[in-house]
Design a protein around this motif. Structure first.
Motif, PDB file in Angstrom:
ATOM      1  N   ASN A  14       0.837  -1.197   0.000  1.00  8.36           N
ATOM      2  CA  ASN A  14       0.000   0.000   0.000  1.00  8.36           C
ATOM      3  C   ASN A  14       0.872   1.247   0.000  1.00  8.36           C
ATOM      4  O   ASN A  14       1.508   1.587   0.988  1.00  8.36           O
ATOM      5  CB  ASN A  14      -0.911  -0.016   1.230  1.00  8.36           C
ATOM      6  CG  ASN A  14      -1.953   1.078   1.183  1.00  8.36           C
ATOM      7  OD1 ASN A  14      -1.633   2.250   1.008  1.00  8.36           O
ATOM      8  ND2 ASN A  14      -3.204   0.681   1.337  1.00  8.36           N
ATOM      9  N   ILE A  68       0.440   4.196   2.685  1.00  4.49           N
ATOM     10  CA  ILE A  68       0.975   3.925   4.016  1.00  4.49           C
ATOM     11  C   ILE A  68       2.491   4.066   4.011  1.00  4.49           C
ATOM     12  O   ILE A  68       3.086   4.655   4.906  1.00  4.49           O
ATOM     13  CB  ILE A  68       0.554   2.519   4.490  1.00  4.49           C
ATOM     14  CG1 ILE A  68      -0.948   2.496   4.776  1.00  4.49           C
ATOM     15  CG2 ILE A  68       1.328   2.105   5.735  1.00  4.49           C
ATOM     16  CD1 ILE A  68      -1.483   1.162   5.190  1.00  4.49           C
ATOM     17  N   PRO A 111      -3.662  -1.098  10.752  1.00  2.11           N
ATOM     18  CA  PRO A 111      -4.822  -0.447  10.120  1.00  2.11           C
ATOM     19  C   PRO A 111      -5.539  -1.344   9.114  1.00  2.11           C
ATOM     20  O   PRO A 111      -6.744  -1.209   8.898  1.00  2.11           O
ATOM     21  CB  PRO A 111      -4.205   0.771   9.431  1.00  2.11           C
ATOM     22  CG  PRO A 111      -2.973   1.068  10.211  1.00  2.11           C
ATOM     23  CD  PRO A 111      -2.449  -0.266  10.640  1.00  2.11           C
ATOM     24  N   TYR A 112      -4.797  -2.287   8.508  1.00  5.79           N
ATOM     25  CA  TYR A 112      -5.359  -3.136   7.469  1.00  5.79           C
ATOM     26  C   TYR A 112      -5.457  -4.606   7.884  1.00  5.79           C
ATOM     27  O   TYR A 112      -5.845  -5.446   7.093  1.00  5.79           O
ATOM     28  CB  TYR A 112      -4.514  -3.022   6.195  1.00  5.79           C
ATOM     29  CG  TYR A 112      -3.028  -3.158   6.453  1.00  5.79           C
ATOM     30  CD1 TYR A 112      -2.417  -4.403   6.462  1.00  5.79           C
ATOM     31  CD2 TYR A 112      -2.249  -2.033   6.714  1.00  5.79           C
ATOM     32  CE1 TYR A 112      -1.062  -4.537   6.724  1.00  5.79           C
ATOM     33  CE2 TYR A 112      -0.894  -2.157   6.970  1.00  5.79           C
ATOM     34  CZ  TYR A 112      -0.304  -3.409   6.973  1.00  5.79           C
ATOM     35  OH  TYR A 112       1.037  -3.524   7.236  1.00  5.79           O
ATOM     36  N   MET A 113      -5.074  -4.922   9.136  1.00  6.06           N
ATOM     37  CA  MET A 113      -5.168  -6.298   9.633  1.00  6.06           C
ATOM     38  C   MET A 113      -5.411  -6.258  11.135  1.00  6.06           C
ATOM     39  O   MET A 113      -4.498  -6.029  11.921  1.00  6.06           O
ATOM     40  CB  MET A 113      -3.892  -7.081   9.309  1.00  6.06           C
ATOM     41  CG  MET A 113      -3.872  -8.527   9.782  1.00  6.06           C
ATOM     42  SD  MET A 113      -5.229  -9.554   9.136  1.00  6.06           S
ATOM     43  CE  MET A 113      -4.860  -9.530   7.377  1.00  6.06           C
ATOM     44  N   ASN A 114      -6.666  -6.473  11.531  1.00  4.98           N
ATOM     45  CA  ASN A 114      -7.071  -6.340  12.928  1.00  4.98           C
ATOM     46  C   ASN A 114      -6.731  -7.613  13.692  1.00  4.98           C
ATOM     47  O   ASN A 114      -7.597  -8.421  14.023  1.00  4.98           O
ATOM     48  CB  ASN A 114      -8.565  -6.041  13.014  1.00  4.98           C
ATOM     49  CG  ASN A 114      -9.013  -5.777  14.448  1.00  4.98           C
ATOM     50  OD1 ASN A 114      -8.205  -5.379  15.292  1.00  4.98           O
ATOM     51  ND2 ASN A 114     -10.284  -6.013  14.723  1.00  4.98           N
ATOM     52  N   ARG A 168       4.174  -5.461  11.383  1.00  4.93           N
ATOM     53  CA  ARG A 168       4.641  -4.874  10.126  1.00  4.93           C
ATOM     54  C   ARG A 168       6.030  -4.294  10.322  1.00  4.93           C
ATOM     55  O   ARG A 168       6.256  -3.480  11.205  1.00  4.93           O
ATOM     56  CB  ARG A 168       3.677  -3.779   9.659  1.00  4.93           C
ATOM     57  CG  ARG A 168       4.001  -3.195   8.293  1.00  4.93           C
ATOM     58  CD  ARG A 168       4.804  -1.912   8.370  1.00  4.93           C
ATOM     59  NE  ARG A 168       4.081  -0.877   9.063  1.00  4.93           N
ATOM     60  CZ  ARG A 168       4.621  -0.078   9.967  1.00  4.93           C
ATOM     61  NH1 ARG A 168       5.893  -0.207  10.315  1.00  4.93           N
ATOM     62  NH2 ARG A 168       3.912   0.853  10.576  1.00  4.93           N
ATOM     63  N   HIS A 211       6.255  -8.625   6.659  1.00  3.00           N
ATOM     64  CA  HIS A 211       5.455  -8.838   7.867  1.00  3.00           C
ATOM     65  C   HIS A 211       5.928 -10.087   8.588  1.00  3.00           C
ATOM     66  O   HIS A 211       6.332 -11.068   7.962  1.00  3.00           O
ATOM     67  CB  HIS A 211       3.967  -9.000   7.517  1.00  3.00           C
ATOM     68  CG  HIS A 211       3.311  -7.743   7.044  1.00  3.00           C
ATOM     69  ND1 HIS A 211       3.453  -7.264   5.758  1.00  3.00           N
ATOM     70  CD2 HIS A 211       2.491  -6.863   7.689  1.00  3.00           C
ATOM     71  CE1 HIS A 211       2.761  -6.142   5.629  1.00  3.00           C
ATOM     72  NE2 HIS A 211       2.168  -5.882   6.777  1.00  3.00           N
ATOM     73  N   LEU A 253      -3.369 -10.672   4.195  1.00  2.07           N
ATOM     74  CA  LEU A 253      -2.444  -9.630   3.742  1.00  2.07           C
ATOM     75  C   LEU A 253      -2.330  -9.644   2.220  1.00  2.07           C
ATOM     76  O   LEU A 253      -2.377  -8.607   1.561  1.00  2.07           O
ATOM     77  CB  LEU A 253      -1.065  -9.846   4.369  1.00  2.07           C
ATOM     78  CG  LEU A 253      -0.947  -9.615   5.871  1.00  2.07           C
ATOM     79  CD1 LEU A 253       0.396 -10.130   6.391  1.00  2.07           C
ATOM     80  CD2 LEU A 253      -1.131  -8.156   6.218  1.00  2.07           C
ATOM     81  N   GLN A 269      -5.150  -8.105   0.235  1.00  5.67           N
ATOM     82  CA  GLN A 269      -5.211  -6.652   0.275  1.00  5.67           C
ATOM     83  C   GLN A 269      -4.032  -5.992  -0.443  1.00  5.67           C
ATOM     84  O   GLN A 269      -3.879  -4.760  -0.382  1.00  5.67           O
ATOM     85  CB  GLN A 269      -5.251  -6.177   1.726  1.00  5.67           C
ATOM     86  CG  GLN A 269      -6.494  -6.640   2.474  1.00  5.67           C
ATOM     87  CD  GLN A 269      -6.559  -6.032   3.859  1.00  5.67           C
ATOM     88  OE1 GLN A 269      -6.821  -4.835   4.014  1.00  5.67           O
ATOM     89  NE2 GLN A 269      -6.300  -6.839   4.869  1.00  5.67           N
ATOM     90  N   TYR A 288      -0.702  -6.658   0.036  1.00  7.59           N
ATOM     91  CA  TYR A 288       0.542  -6.551   0.793  1.00  7.59           C
ATOM     92  C   TYR A 288       1.441  -7.763   0.517  1.00  7.59           C
ATOM     93  O   TYR A 288       0.986  -8.787   0.049  1.00  7.59           O
ATOM     94  CB  TYR A 288       0.243  -6.444   2.286  1.00  7.59           C
ATOM     95  CG  TYR A 288      -0.438  -5.165   2.635  1.00  7.59           C
ATOM     96  CD1 TYR A 288       0.298  -3.989   2.857  1.00  7.59           C
ATOM     97  CD2 TYR A 288      -1.829  -5.098   2.737  1.00  7.59           C
ATOM     98  CE1 TYR A 288      -0.336  -2.793   3.171  1.00  7.59           C
ATOM     99  CE2 TYR A 288      -2.456  -3.910   3.035  1.00  7.59           C
ATOM    100  CZ  TYR A 288      -1.716  -2.764   3.250  1.00  7.59           C
ATOM    101  OH  TYR A 288      -2.349  -1.578   3.559  1.00  7.59           O
TER     102      TYR A 288
END
Length: 341
Positions: A2, A5, A151-154, A160, A320, A336, A339, A341
């Motif tokens: 992304n 980010i 922010p993109y993986m709760n 990261r 990651h 990931l 999305q 990543y």
């Protein structure tokens, strides 16, 4: 990856106060604990705990969790000062941890992130692994690492890592091919060295993200030699990991490496992967110098995409780390990947 980010973090990192000294930092979300200890281990990650169990071998500056890069010696640095009985190689290997004589790489700036941010930050002027006091001129590594939730993986089972390479005085040309016509599969982004008493079973996740393959019996145990693999993700796991829900492990994942190509042919460890460009290397060794007195389990994410870094330029890589049982790791890695990543 992304880009919005990355740009946000990159702008923040490159404005760090160069006159400040990096401080010890630890973040803990109740699942993962991550630490840096600049006065001892430079800008490397010196501790990664899962459920309060230490996984990192930190016996010397060449282990730890850190990014490590190679480039041609001669033009990027002035005086090369061998240390101990080191032999002058044909390349430089600056890394965040420090050199083979135990000197930590100097760090500057990089205060801890905002309270509850889960971030550690460090700016490093890396020493070359093979020599004492040599600093590849103008080369800097910035680390901005954040444990989950992201922010993109709760999830608290993911972290990261963000590595930014910058040159201030001259172009840096990553060495993707060694002088004896062998592909040089670096940078390591990151190189991860674990305690073999904790993690000693090696698994690879199939490229479709469906199946874990136990490759423990194939991994190199001979000195510094490594075994090369191509998988969606790879993980060192505990000895009780016999299926997807037993035991636990630590994996590294870098989505941008899944489609990379190599500068030449590589001898792959698995015959089923012959002709492919690896994105991982691994090794396992019994060492009485290991932090646990037993041995080490190494896992490197290999990057073949880093271009020449021009003066005043920079490049960023964002891998990651994922922890948990194999089922948990697979779910997060696939999330990931879905999305971008």
């Amino acid at each position: 990856m992304n880009k919005s980010i990355v740009i946000f973090f990159l702008a923040d990192l490159l404005t760090v106060d160069a006159g400040a000294q990096a401080i010890n930092q630890t973040v803990n979300n109740g699942v993962i604990s991550m630490s840096i200890t600049p006065g001892v281990h430079g800008g490397a990650i010196s501790s990664l705990k899962f459920g309060n169990v230490e996984t990192v071998d930190s016996f010397d500056q060449g282990r730890l969790i850190q990014t490590s890069i190679f480039f041609d010696a001669g033009q990027e640095t002035g005086v090369y000062v061998p240390c101990a009985n080191a032999t002058l190689p044909q390349w430089l290997n600056p890394q965040e941890g420090g050199d083979v004589c135990g000197n930590p790489s100097p760090t500057w700036g990089g205060d801890a992130g905002a309270i509850e941010s889960g971030e550690v930050n460090v700016a490093t002027t890396p020493l070359d692994w093979s020599a004492a006091g040599v600093r590849p001129a103008g080369f800097q590594i910035f680390g901005n690492h954040k444990i989950g939730p992201l922010p993109y993986m709760n999830s608290k089972y993911v972290a990261r890592l963000l590595y930014t390479y910058k040159s201030t005085t001259q172009s840096i040309n990553p060495l993707h091919y060694l002088h004896w016509n062998t592909p040089n599969l670096v940078p390591y982004a990151p190189a991860m060295v674990f305690r073999a008493s904790v993690l000693n079973r090696l698994y690879g996740l199939s490229m479709d993200g469906m199946e874990w393959v136990d490759v423990t019996d194939s991994v190199s145990t001979h000195g510094d030699n490594a075994s090369y693999y191509r998988f969606k993700a790879m993980a060192w796991a505990t000895p009780d990991t016999i299926n997807d829900t037993s035991g636990w492990g630590v994996a590294v994942y870098g989505g941008w490496t899944l489609s990379q190509t190599c500068a030449g042919p590589v001898v792959m460890e698995l015959t089923s992967q012959n002709g492919q460009c690896p994105n991982y290397s691994a090794s396992s060794r019994i060492l009485n110098t290991a932090s646990d007195g037993h041995g080490i389990s190494a896992l490197n994410l290999l990057d073949q995409t880093l271009p020449v870094i021009p003066v005043a330029g920079s490049e960023t890589l964002m891998p990651h780390i994922v922890v948990g049982n194999l089922d948990t790791i697979r779910s997060i890695v696939n999330g990931l990947y879905s999305q971008g990543y």
